[in-house]
Write a protein that holds these residues in place. Structure first.
Motif, PDB file in Angstrom:
ATOM      1  N   LEU A   1      43.557  27.126  46.197  1.00 40.63           N
ATOM      2  CA  LEU A   1      44.874  27.752  46.328  1.00 40.63           C
ATOM      3  C   LEU A   1      45.376  28.267  44.975  1.00 40.63           C
ATOM      4  N   TRP A   2      44.809  27.720  43.900  1.00 45.78           N
ATOM      5  CA  TRP A   2      45.235  28.115  42.561  1.00 45.78           C
ATOM      6  C   TRP A   2      44.221  29.024  41.867  1.00 45.78           C
ATOM      7  N   GLN A   3      43.245  29.565  42.638  1.00 43.99           N
ATOM      8  CA  GLN A   3      42.364  30.536  42.012  1.00 43.99           C
ATOM      9  C   GLN A   3      43.176  31.793  41.730  1.00 43.99           C
ATOM     10  N   GLY A   4      43.100  32.256  40.522  1.00 44.72           N
ATOM     11  CA  GLY A   4      43.960  33.355  40.095  1.00 44.72           C
ATOM     12  C   GLY A   4      45.136  32.893  39.255  1.00 44.72           C
TER      13      GLY A   4
ATOM     14  N   ASN B   1      45.564  40.473  42.134  1.00 40.73           N
ATOM     15  CA  ASN B   1      45.504  40.637  43.583  1.00 40.73           C
ATOM     16  C   ASN B   1      44.094  40.915  44.089  1.00 40.73           C
ATOM     17  N   ARG B   2      43.313  41.681  43.359  1.00 43.86           N
ATOM     18  CA  ARG B   2      41.933  41.908  43.790  1.00 43.86           C
ATOM     19  C   ARG B   2      41.116  40.618  43.704  1.00 43.86           C
TER      20      ARG B   2
ATOM     21  N   PRO C   1      36.734  38.184  49.667  1.00 40.81           N
ATOM     22  CA  PRO C   1      36.245  37.272  50.710  1.00 40.81           C
ATOM     23  C   PRO C   1      35.683  35.978  50.132  1.00 40.81           C
ATOM     24  N   ASP C   2      35.832  34.902  50.899  1.00 42.62           N
ATOM     25  CA  ASP C   2      35.304  33.592  50.479  1.00 42.62           C
ATOM     26  C   ASP C   2      33.817  33.504  50.811  1.00 42.62           C
ATOM     27  N   VAL C   3      32.999  34.205  50.032  1.00 41.36           N
ATOM     28  CA  VAL C   3      31.548  34.178  50.226  1.00 41.36           C
ATOM     29  C   VAL C   3      30.890  33.751  48.929  1.00 41.36           C
ATOM     30  N   THR C   4      29.631  33.323  49.045  1.00 40.70           N
ATOM     31  CA  THR C   4      28.862  32.926  47.871  1.00 40.70           C
ATOM     32  C   THR C   4      27.575  33.742  47.812  1.00 40.70           C
ATOM     33  N   PRO C   5      27.249  34.377  46.672  1.00 39.50           N
ATOM     34  CA  PRO C   5      28.049  34.402  45.444  1.00 39.50           C
ATOM     35  C   PRO C   5      29.239  35.347  45.580  1.00 39.50           C
ATOM     36  N   ARG C   6      30.259  35.072  44.802  1.00 41.16           N
ATOM     37  CA  ARG C   6      31.468  35.872  44.861  1.00 41.16           C
ATOM     38  C   ARG C   6      31.237  37.218  44.180  1.00 41.16           C
ATOM     39  N   LYS C   7      31.849  38.263  44.737  1.00 37.63           N
ATOM     40  CA  LYS C   7      31.745  39.585  44.141  1.00 37.63           C
ATOM     41  C   LYS C   7      32.357  39.592  42.751  1.00 37.63           C
TER      42      LYS C   7
ATOM     43  N   PRO D   1      33.366  36.801  40.158  1.00 41.80           N
ATOM     44  CA  PRO D   1      33.441  35.370  39.808  1.00 41.80           C
ATOM     45  C   PRO D   1      34.609  35.025  38.893  1.00 41.80           C
ATOM     46  N   THR D   2      35.096  35.994  38.129  1.00 44.77           N
ATOM     47  CA  THR D   2      36.215  35.762  37.213  1.00 44.77           C
ATOM     48  C   THR D   2      37.159  36.964  37.248  1.00 44.77           C
ATOM     49  N   PRO D   3      38.410  36.773  36.825  1.00 42.54           N
ATOM     50  CA  PRO D   3      39.329  37.916  36.734  1.00 42.54           C
ATOM     51  C   PRO D   3      38.801  38.993  35.780  1.00 42.54           C
ATOM     52  N   THR D   4      38.098  38.576  34.737  1.00 43.25           N
ATOM     53  CA  THR D   4      37.533  39.544  33.793  1.00 43.25           C
ATOM     54  C   THR D   4      36.529  40.458  34.476  1.00 43.25           C
ATOM     55  N   SER D   5      35.759  39.898  35.404  1.00 42.53           N
ATOM     56  CA  SER D   5      34.782  40.717  36.124  1.00 42.53           C
ATOM     57  C   SER D   5      35.474  41.764  37.001  1.00 42.53           C
ATOM     58  N   VAL D   6      36.670  41.435  37.503  1.00 38.17           N
ATOM     59  CA  VAL D   6      37.455  42.418  38.260  1.00 38.17           C
ATOM     60  C   VAL D   6      37.848  43.568  37.338  1.00 38.17           C
ATOM     61  N   ALA D   7      38.372  43.226  36.164  1.00 38.62           N
ATOM     62  CA  ALA D   7      38.818  44.244  35.215  1.00 38.62           C
ATOM     63  C   ALA D   7      37.655  45.152  34.800  1.00 38.62           C
ATOM     64  N   LYS D   8      36.487  44.570  34.541  1.00 36.88           N
ATOM     65  CA  LYS D   8      35.316  45.359  34.138  1.00 36.88           C
ATOM     66  C   LYS D   8      34.887  46.298  35.264  1.00 36.88           C
ATOM     67  N   HIS D   9      34.910  45.785  36.497  1.00 34.65           N
ATOM     68  CA  HIS D   9      34.508  46.602  37.648  1.00 34.65           C
ATOM     69  C   HIS D   9      35.463  47.777  37.850  1.00 34.65           C
ATOM     70  N   VAL D  10      36.757  47.520  37.761  1.00 36.34           N
ATOM     71  CA  VAL D  10      37.747  48.581  37.940  1.00 36.34           C
ATOM     72  C   VAL D  10      37.584  49.648  36.862  1.00 36.34           C
TER      73      VAL D  10
END
Length: 301
Positions: free
Chosen positions: A172-175, A234-235, A240-246, A248-257
């Motif tokens: 619940l506290w991921q993010g 928010n991203r 989705p709650d799958v493994t492996p996660r698309k 894994p970290t907020p930094t990976s979201v920023a890099k992808h965007v």
């Protein structure tokens, strides 16, 4: 700027400390009523990309949401923030008020500086992050359910149960980290609020107008700076709650965007947030300040 300390902050009574929390509750209710439809459009824009082809822009998102799901869809996920924002604004604004009081006790007769108002906002933002993270995660997950094919949760309780089942209670506290980064921008909100208030007073406007306008303007400044961290948050939360996660970290979201959409990708969905910022926060701050005055301070008697 006033040469004397604000009497509301020199009053160290328990009642005065409580006032900030009570007024914050009223602010949270106001924020939900005015701002949630804008927030739904913002979340949906943030959690999709231009390549998805789902929405051409904010207006297209709004129209498709209403046409395909009905007007009530704009209030999807409203239950968590209805409870959450009451509690969250109570904590954040109560912490803001009490941190101002603490700093005023250090200052003696000297009024708080703009920087000190910013520090009080920072304290409120960081403190409430621990409550805001689960509330915003559940809200966002419900908001990105578009139709039967994307519907994973029956409602807030079901969403909480599935998040805990898939990720453990701390899921619940991921993010939390990007939430704290996002909410650290309340330093900017409350320092700029003080600056705007000081400048508007020179125009000799009514107190209510000053509060409303300063709240709206400071919210606009806040969102211009804070929006990228909100988008990453928010991203990261709604994947989705799958493994492996698309992501894994907020930094990976920023890099992808950045890699797929460039810098402008961090501001996808900015328009509804920008349009929402002034009326929602102006109303919320106005209600907060009004309730504070209604409840009064012993030093004002």
């Amino acid at each position: 700027m006033s040469k004397e300390a604000n009497p509301e902050l020199t009053d160290q009574s328990l009642y005065n400390r409580f006032r900030g929390f009570a007024a914050g509750t009223a602010s949270g209710i106001t924020k939900l009523a005015v701002g949630h439809p804008f927030d739904t459009v913002k979340i949906r824009m943030q959690t999709t990309s231009a390549t998805d082809g789902r929405f051409k822009g904010p207006l297209d998102c709004f129209l498709k949401t209403v046409r395909n799901e009905g007007p009530r869809a704009l209030y999807k996920g409203a239950t968590p923030p209805l409870v959450g924002w009451m509690f969250m604004d109570s904590i954040m604004l109560g912490t803001l008020h009490n941190t101002r009081m603490l700093q005023q006790s250090w200052n003696g007769d000297k009024p708080l500086t703009v920087f000190q108002h910013g520090l009080a906002g920072l304290a409120g933002g960081l403190t409430v992050s621990f409550v805001a993270t689960p509330v915003e995660q559940i809200k966002a997950r419900l908001q990105v359910q578009y139709d039967a094919t994307t519907k994973t949760y029956k409602g807030p309780i079901d969403c909480i149960q599935k998040v805990v089942r898939n990720n453990g209670i701390f899921g619940l506290w991921q993010g939390l980290t990007p939430t704290m980064l996002f909410r650290s921008w309340f330093f900017v909100f409350w320092s700029s609020y003080e600056v705007f208030t000081q400048q508007l007073r020179k125009l000799e406007l009514p107190d209510g107008s000053i509060t409303f306008m300063a709240g709206g303007l400071s919210a606009t400044v806040f969102w211009i700076g804070a929006f990228p961290s909100d988008m990453v948050k928010n991203r990261y939360m709604t994947q989705p709650d799958v493994t492996p996660r698309k992501f894994p970290t907020p930094t990976s979201v920023a890099k992808h965007v950045y890699r797929t959409e460039g810098l402008k990708g961090f501001y996808r969905g900015f328009l509804p947030s920008f349009l929402r910022a002034f009326p929602t926060n102006a109303s919320a701050v106005f209600v907060f300040e009004t309730v504070m005055k209604v409840l009064g301070s012993k030093n004002e008697d």
